[in-house]
Design a protein around this motif. Structure first.
Motif, PDB file in Angstrom:
ATOM      1  N   ILE A 143       0.623  -1.224  -0.055  1.00 43.03           N
ATOM      2  CA  ILE A 143      -0.013  -0.071  -0.036  1.00 43.03           C
ATOM      3  C   ILE A 143       0.954   1.355   0.012  1.00 43.03           C
ATOM      4  CG2 ILE A 143      -2.293  -0.959   1.027  1.00 43.03           C
ATOM      5  CD1 ILE A 143      -1.335   0.227   3.653  1.00 43.03           C
ATOM      6  N   VAL A 144       1.979   1.288   0.399  1.00 40.85           N
ATOM      7  CA  VAL A 144       2.846   2.390   0.342  1.00 40.85           C
ATOM      8  C   VAL A 144       3.131   2.713  -0.956  1.00 40.85           C
ATOM      9  CG1 VAL A 144       5.143   3.121   1.077  1.00 40.85           C
ATOM     10  CG2 VAL A 144       4.211   1.755   2.609  1.00 40.85           C
ATOM     11  N   ASN A 145       3.441   1.662  -1.791  1.00 39.97           N
ATOM     12  CA  ASN A 145       3.608   1.986  -3.248  1.00 39.97           C
ATOM     13  C   ASN A 145       2.292   2.498  -3.997  1.00 39.97           C
ATOM     14  OD1 ASN A 145       3.041   0.250  -5.984  1.00 39.97           O
ATOM     15  ND2 ASN A 145       5.155   0.916  -5.853  1.00 39.97           N
ATOM     16  N   LEU A 146       1.031   2.082  -3.572  1.00 34.71           N
ATOM     17  CA  LEU A 146      -0.147   2.523  -3.902  1.00 34.71           C
ATOM     18  C   LEU A 146      -0.188   3.856  -3.804  1.00 34.71           C
ATOM     19  CD1 LEU A 146      -2.751   1.635  -5.438  1.00 34.71           C
ATOM     20  CD2 LEU A 146      -3.692   1.559  -3.167  1.00 34.71           C
ATOM     21  N   PHE A 147      -0.021   4.345  -2.538  1.00 29.15           N
ATOM     22  CA  PHE A 147       0.016   5.595  -1.988  1.00 29.15           C
ATOM     23  C   PHE A 147       1.085   6.597  -2.929  1.00 29.15           C
ATOM     24  CE2 PHE A 147       0.853   9.100   1.151  1.00 29.15           C
ATOM     25  CZ  PHE A 147      -0.384   9.722   0.899  1.00 29.15           C
ATOM     26  N   ASN A 148       2.175   6.124  -3.122  1.00 28.93           N
ATOM     27  CA  ASN A 148       2.957   6.923  -4.025  1.00 28.93           C
ATOM     28  C   ASN A 148       2.581   7.050  -5.307  1.00 28.93           C
ATOM     29  OD1 ASN A 148       5.626   8.273  -4.242  1.00 28.93           O
ATOM     30  ND2 ASN A 148       6.374   6.455  -5.405  1.00 28.93           N
ATOM     31  N   GLU A 149       2.071   5.890  -5.944  1.00 26.19           N
ATOM     32  CA  GLU A 149       1.626   5.961  -7.466  1.00 26.19           C
ATOM     33  C   GLU A 149       0.268   6.894  -7.351  1.00 26.19           C
ATOM     34  OE1 GLU A 149       0.027   2.163  -8.594  1.00 26.19           O
ATOM     35  OE2 GLU A 149       2.050   1.332  -8.754  1.00 26.19           O
ATOM     36  N   SER A 150      -0.437   7.174  -6.307  1.00 24.16           N
ATOM     37  CA  SER A 150      -1.533   8.154  -6.270  1.00 24.16           C
ATOM     38  C   SER A 150      -0.910   9.561  -6.285  1.00 24.16           C
ATOM     39  CB  SER A 150      -2.198   8.003  -5.165  1.00 24.16           C
ATOM     40  OG  SER A 150      -2.760   6.673  -4.846  1.00 24.16           O
ATOM     41  N   LEU A 151       0.264   9.845  -5.484  1.00 30.10           N
ATOM     42  CA  LEU A 151       0.736  10.914  -5.701  1.00 30.10           C
ATOM     43  C   LEU A 151       1.364  11.506  -6.940  1.00 30.10           C
ATOM     44  CD1 LEU A 151       2.389  10.710  -2.178  1.00 30.10           C
ATOM     45  CD2 LEU A 151       0.795  12.560  -2.556  1.00 30.10           C
ATOM     46  N   VAL A 152       2.140  10.549  -7.512  1.00 28.27           N
ATOM     47  CA  VAL A 152       2.526  10.641  -8.817  1.00 28.27           C
ATOM     48  C   VAL A 152       1.645  11.070  -9.796  1.00 28.27           C
ATOM     49  CG1 VAL A 152       3.959   9.765 -10.491  1.00 28.27           C
ATOM     50  CG2 VAL A 152       4.667   9.355  -8.351  1.00 28.27           C
ATOM     51  N   LEU A 153       0.569  10.120  -9.712  1.00 27.80           N
ATOM     52  CA  LEU A 153      -0.460  10.599 -10.776  1.00 27.80           C
ATOM     53  C   LEU A 153      -1.430  11.709 -10.455  1.00 27.80           C
ATOM     54  CD1 LEU A 153      -1.873   7.008 -11.298  1.00 27.80           C
ATOM     55  CD2 LEU A 153      -0.635   8.191 -13.003  1.00 27.80           C
ATOM     56  N   GLY A 202      -5.871  18.093  -2.283  1.00 28.89           N
ATOM     57  CA  GLY A 202      -6.652  16.869  -1.567  1.00 28.89           C
ATOM     58  C   GLY A 202      -7.702  16.314  -2.733  1.00 28.89           C
ATOM     59  N   GLY A 203      -8.248  17.104  -3.510  1.00 28.77           N
ATOM     60  CA  GLY A 203      -8.892  16.611  -4.657  1.00 28.77           C
ATOM     61  C   GLY A 203      -8.213  16.021  -5.719  1.00 28.77           C
ATOM     62  N   ALA A 204      -6.994  16.641  -5.766  1.00 29.34           N
ATOM     63  CA  ALA A 204      -6.149  16.006  -6.913  1.00 29.34           C
ATOM     64  C   ALA A 204      -5.665  14.792  -6.533  1.00 29.34           C
ATOM     65  CB  ALA A 204      -5.064  16.934  -7.241  1.00 29.34           C
ATOM     66  N   LEU A 205      -5.437  14.529  -5.279  1.00 29.56           N
ATOM     67  CA  LEU A 205      -5.112  13.322  -4.706  1.00 29.56           C
ATOM     68  C   LEU A 205      -6.159  12.233  -4.835  1.00 29.56           C
ATOM     69  CD1 LEU A 205      -2.548  11.992  -3.367  1.00 29.56           C
ATOM     70  CD2 LEU A 205      -3.274  13.158  -1.017  1.00 29.56           C
TER      71      LEU A 205
END
Lengths: 386, 436
Positions: B124-134, B371-374
């Motif tokens: 899930i850390v990786n998922l969170f990072n992907e979310s931030l990058v996207l 937050g919306g973008a995230l």
């Protein structure tokens, strides 16, 4: 002395009289801005073409021949223009009611997918053409009307601005149809035998009769959309509802105090607006493609804005403006083929047309066109809508 | 708009029959809570699942029992619902409870998706990072919109501004630097930023100098950028013969990336990604902590009052719109030089409109917009992850389109005001004319 002044005044009066008679007779005045805007846009496009080292006249000559160079070209151009009539009408009608429907893009998709779904139903092939064709067109119209009505309801019930809600609804319907058309597990509307994502082909009975076998095919949908333009012109000019739409567009406050049900007019205008887009999509599905693909309608709704403004929201003028729009897109490939100029030049020219029509101050300044007392563009009050 | 609200006021009030927004929200959470407790918790698999914090092999993580979590979140929802109808003295707990419940939707989605998958664990850390990058281009785009709309100019041309930045930047990189050299890469990113500023300047001139309807101005930008970048791609980029090249490279933040387990995943990233944070923080600082920022906001709320106080509204609007354009240009560079190193027609693919949605979702505030973008980034990342995990509900895969569409529905709900109404700056969209 006195006489000379009188004569002068007389000449002046006569000249202004003639000018007035001429403009009254030809009613060209409202067209000036649009015509000059088109001219100016082609000049800008020409500069761009010369920058890449091509003679703009060669390119434009090829473009012109691609547009109207022969029977097939003309038919192809008209065919390409047909859906733009609907999408522009969607914008124009909403403008008249003081609404900015930038959701035509989504309403086209909603109408298109509904039409494709109804057209591919198994029992459609048992129906005769004169039942099946109206059915598919009505289905598309209803799909568009419902998707267009939602922002109207949201605006009247919650105050959510239609520009914002239609942007959201555009994305929603795009994801929706993409899923319906792409998904293999479960199969929703995808044609599983096709390699590209598209819906099942519609029944043969629901196909609009063809007029000319051009590229793309010119079909009877042309009459439906041109007819609708005249109907809308009549409704706006001669009916109570049309009067209410125009009044709400000019001043919702005054309309409210005059006893017009503003909310009803807003919802009805948005639904009607969506219906026009839906009809355009249905005619494309039924007459041209025979199936639904999301990419077909890409940018058509946004082009509608430009066409509606070019036609100054006049439903009959939309036919001409849409013809120009569609034929430019239809002629562009020949320009690319012969003059080796990217077809995107046409897109740039079209954006410029919208720019110059919207920023008519530039055109008026360059060509010294007087401002009309009663500019129909102002009357749409789209300035106040946002 | 005012009239409509005026006219609606009467019907709206009677139509609600005493149900205010809090009670509606409470009701929704109540129903969700009951559904979770009675429907979902007994139905999902009781096998233990695991959230990993690092890639295999032998990752650190926590194991959990999905039904327990679902029950816990369901109880939280029910509590929120009860508080929504509680007597006024207990109401002060209602608002934090709503926020907590809204945030709990994210772990709920994660727990459910893992419970419905055949895979026992996911990182899930990786998922969170992907979310931030996207979320990078969305946050930048939303910041663009923030600057424009807070100063009173509606900008639906963010999409086109980004696209122009992406196309012109990559064209520069391909023609001058052959898409290979790092020095030219940075120069090209600068060109992207400037191109964005230039396109926004066009919008500014149209809407401020010529008083063009701002929505129309935005559409002009979008159509123009699409045509121009298509033209440049086929006339210039294709003719260089360069299809791809060297993009920006990852680096770790000093110290932070040394943190065990999560540091290397969360604090490594590419430069435009890091710049996104600087832009968001900078926007917040400048817009809400400086006199100039106050002036910008005043131009968006009441330009005539601002003018009376000696603010040069026209100049402020020009400055904000162009500043916004520069930011959108940077977002464009993310597409063509960071995320991928090439340019395709319509590469931004509606990211500008998503950014606009994020801005509206975030109620026209910098952190809200972030937050919306995230949220949008997360829904996209989760959509991909679900397909990867092969999550199935009663035999059907969950389409990624559903998750991608979810934030739009949430934004629509927010705009409609059912939950925490989102209201734009008062003067956004209104042309301003100097008093004589």
């Amino acid at each position: 002395m006195n006489g000379a002044r009188n004569a002068n005044a007389g000449v002046g009066r006569a000249a202004s009289q003639i000018h007035r008679v001429l403009t009254e007779a030809w009613r060209l005045q409202p067209l000036y801005v649009s015509l000059y805007a088109i001219l100016l846009s082609f000049v800008v496009g020409g500069v761009l073409i010369s920058i890449i080292g091509v003679n703009p006249f060669t390119a434009y000559w090829a473009l012109l021949r691609g547009m109207v160079g022969g029977g097939d070209e003309i038919a192809g151009s008209v065919a390409r223009s047909v859906p733009f009539i609907g999408s522009a009408l969607a914008l124009a009608f909403a403008f008249r009611a003081g609404l900015f429907n930038i959701g035509a893009e989504g309403q086209l998709l909603a109408g298109g997918i509904t039409a494709a779904y109804v057209g591919a139903l198994s029992w459609m092939s048992d129906l005769p053409g004169f039942v099946a064709i109206p059915l598919i067109l009505i289905a598309g119209t209803m799909g568009g009307a419902i998707w267009g009505g939602i922002p109207g309801v949201l605006r009247t019930k919650t105050g959510a601005h239609e520009v914002i809600s239609t942007i959201m609804l555009n994305s929603l319907v795009l994801f929706g149809v993409r899923w319906m058309v792409n998904s293999r597990d479960p199969v929703v509307l995808r044609d599983t035998e096709s390699t590209v994502p598209r819906t099942d082909p519609i029944s043969d009975t629901a196909v609009l009769p063809e007029l000319v076998d051009s590229q793309p095919v010119l079909h009877v949908g042309l009459f439906a959309l041109v007819g609708i333009c005249f109907v809308v012109a009549f409704v706006l000019k001669r009916t109570t509802f049309g009067f209410e739409v125009g009044t709400v567009g000019l001043n919702p406050h005054a309309s409210h105090y005059a006893g017009i049900n503003v909310n009803r007019v807003i919802v009805a205008s948005m639904a009607a607006s969506g219906a026009f887009a839906g009809l355009a999509a249905a005619s494309e599905i039924s007459g041209t493609n025979g199936f639904f693909q999301p990419g077909t309608f890409f940018l058509m709704g946004f082009d509608g804005i430009a066409i509606a403004l070019l036609a100054r929201t006049n439903p009959v003028a939309i036919i001409a403006a849409a013809l120009l729009w569609g034929s430019m897109l239809s002629g562009a490939p020949l320009m690319q083929q012969e003059a080796d100029v990217s077809i995107d030049v046409v897109r740039i020219i079209q954006a410029m047309v919208l720019l110059f029509v919207a920023a008519d101050a530039i055109v008026r300044y360059l060509f010294r066109v007087r401002e009309l007392d009663q500019s129909p563009f102002k009357a749409t009050s789209i300035e106040g809508a946002v | 708009m005012t009239t409509v609200e005026h006219a609606v006021g009467a019907t709206g009030a009677s139509g609600r029959v005493g149900l205010n927004r809090q009670s509606i929200t409470g009701l929704v959470f109540g129903l969700l809570g009951i559904a979770l407790l009675a429907g979902v918790a007994p139905a999902i698999s009781g096998n233990s699942r695991r959230f990993n914090f690092e890639p295999p092999p032998d990752p650190a993580g926590i194991g959990f029992h999905p039904p327990t979590w679902v029950v816990a979140i369901g109880v939280l929802f029910l509590l929120t619902a009860v508080l929504g109808f509680a007597p006024p003295e207990a109401r002060r707990w209602a608002s934090p409870a709503r926020l907590l419940s809204a945030l709990a939707v994210i772990p709920l989605l994660l727990v459910l998706s893992l419970a419905l998958s055949d895979n026992p664990s996911t990182n899930i850390v990786n998922l969170f990072n992907e979310s931030l990058v996207l979320a990078t281009p969305l946050a930048l785009g939303a910041t663009t919109g923030l600057w424009c709309e807070r100063s009173g100019i509606i900008n639906i041309g963010i999409e086109g501004t980004m696209l122009a930045g992406a196309g012109i930047g990559y064209m520069t990189y391909a023609t001058i630097g052959d898409a290979q050299s790092t020095g030219w890469l940075w120069f090209s990113i600068l060109i992207s930023v400037l191109a964005g500023g230039l396109v926004a300047a066009l919008l500014a001139v149209l809407s401020i100098r010529f008083g063009v309807n701002q929505i129309v101005g935005g559409v002009v930008i979008n159509l123009f950028a699409l045509g121009l970048t298509g033209f440049l791609r086929s006339e210039v980029i294709v003719k260089t013969g360069i299809t791809t090249g060297v993009g920006t490279s990852e680096f770790g933040l000093p110290l932070l990336s040394e943190i065990p387990v999560i540091g290397d995943q969360l604090f490594r990233g590419k430069p435009i990604y890091w710049m996104m944070y600087l832009v968001v923080i900078g926007t917040w600082l400048v817009m809400f902590r400086t006199p100039w920022g106050l002036r910008v906001r005043s131009c968006g709320e009441n330009p005539h009052a601002a003018e009376t106080l000696g603010v040069n509204v026209v100049r402020i609007r020009y400055q904000s719109v162009i500043l916004g354009g520069l930011i959108a240009g940077l977002a464009g560079a993310w597409f063509s030089m960071e995320s991928q190193t090439r340019f395709e027609d319509n590469m931004t693919n509606a990211a500008g409109f998503i950014a606009l949605a994020a801005l509206i979702f975030g109620k026209w505030t910098p952190w809200g917009a972030f937050g919306g973008a995230l949220l949008f980034g997360f829904s996209r990342a989760l959509g991909t992850r679900l397909q990867f995990l092969g999550v199935e509900v009663s035999g059907f895969e969950i389409p990624s389109e559903f998750l991608q569409a979810l934030p739009f529905i949430v934004t629509l709900v927010v705009v409609a005001g059912a939950v925490g109404r989102s209201i734009p700056p008062a003067a956004a969209g209104q042309p301003f004319q100097r008093s004589k």
